[in-house]
Design a protein around this motif. Sequence first.
Motif, PDB file in Angstrom:
ATOM      1  N   GLY A 293      47.250 -21.874  17.611  1.00  0.00           N
ATOM      2  CA  GLY A 293      45.939 -22.338  17.181  1.00  0.00           C
ATOM      3  C   GLY A 293      45.937 -22.746  15.723  1.00  0.00           C
ATOM      4  O   GLY A 293      46.979 -22.810  15.071  1.00  0.00           O
ATOM      5  N   THR A 294      44.745 -22.995  15.228  1.00  0.00           N
ATOM      6  CA  THR A 294      44.558 -23.422  13.841  1.00  0.00           C
ATOM      7  C   THR A 294      43.942 -22.282  13.047  1.00  0.00           C
ATOM      8  O   THR A 294      43.014 -21.619  13.519  1.00  0.00           O
ATOM      9  CB  THR A 294      43.661 -24.671  13.782  1.00  0.00           C
ATOM     10  N   SER A 295      44.451 -22.078  11.845  1.00  0.00           N
ATOM     11  CA  SER A 295      43.961 -21.000  10.986  1.00  0.00           C
ATOM     12  C   SER A 295      42.533 -21.254  10.545  1.00  0.00           C
ATOM     13  O   SER A 295      42.027 -22.375  10.617  1.00  0.00           O
ATOM     14  CB  SER A 295      44.852 -20.889   9.744  1.00  0.00           C
ATOM     15  N   ASN A 296      41.903 -20.201  10.039  1.00  0.00           N
ATOM     16  CA  ASN A 296      40.630 -20.365   9.356  1.00  0.00           C
ATOM     17  C   ASN A 296      40.907 -21.188   8.105  1.00  0.00           C
ATOM     18  O   ASN A 296      41.968 -21.074   7.502  1.00  0.00           O
ATOM     19  CB  ASN A 296      40.043 -19.011   8.964  1.00  0.00           C
ATOM     20  N   ALA A 297      39.949 -21.984   7.712  1.00  0.00           N
ATOM     21  CA  ALA A 297      40.120 -22.828   6.534  1.00  0.00           C
ATOM     22  C   ALA A 297      39.921 -22.037   5.252  1.00  0.00           C
ATOM     23  O   ALA A 297      39.059 -21.176   5.170  1.00  0.00           O
ATOM     24  CB  ALA A 297      39.126 -23.985   6.576  1.00  0.00           C
ATOM     25  N   LEU A 298      40.762 -22.327   4.265  1.00  0.00           N
ATOM     26  CA  LEU A 298      40.589 -21.835   2.909  1.00  0.00           C
ATOM     27  C   LEU A 298      40.313 -23.045   2.025  1.00  0.00           C
ATOM     28  O   LEU A 298      40.692 -24.170   2.359  1.00  0.00           O
ATOM     29  CB  LEU A 298      41.840 -21.100   2.426  1.00  0.00           C
TER      30      LEU A 298
END
Length: 125
Positions: free
Chosen positions: A110-115
Motif C-alpha cells: 500500500g501507500t504510506s500516510n503522507a508527511l
Amino acid sequence: MPISPNQGPTSGGTTVTVTGVNLANATAVHFGDRLATVAANTPTSVSVVPPAGTGVADVTLTGTGLTTTTAVRFGSAAAAFTVVADTTVAAVAPAGAAGSVPVTATTPGGTSNALTYLRVSPPAI
C-alpha cells in the motif's frame, strides 16, 4: 520519522535531527547517496551534519518494510529514489513551486500516510 529542519542550504553544514525509535546505535545517515556526519544520537534521535551539495533536494524516508518500495511521490510528481535498507529510502525531491507538498512511499502493501515536505523559494539577490 520527523526530520528537523526539513530544509537547508546546498552548502550543507546545518545540523539535522531525525527522531524516532531505536536510534541509539545509528552509525550512518545518507542524504541521497551522500553520507552525513553523525554528530550525536540517543535512543530517540540522531543529529547529523549533511555534506555540501545535498541541500533540500535529497530526502531520507525512514520506516519499516521499505525494501519493496515501488514509488515515492512528492504530491503527484514521481521522485527518483534508492532503497538503502528495509528501513530507509533515499529520494530526490522533484522541482516544484514553493510551498508544502505531501510525500508518500508506495510498496506492494500500500501507500504510506503522507508527511509534509516544504519547498522554499530560491533566495532573491
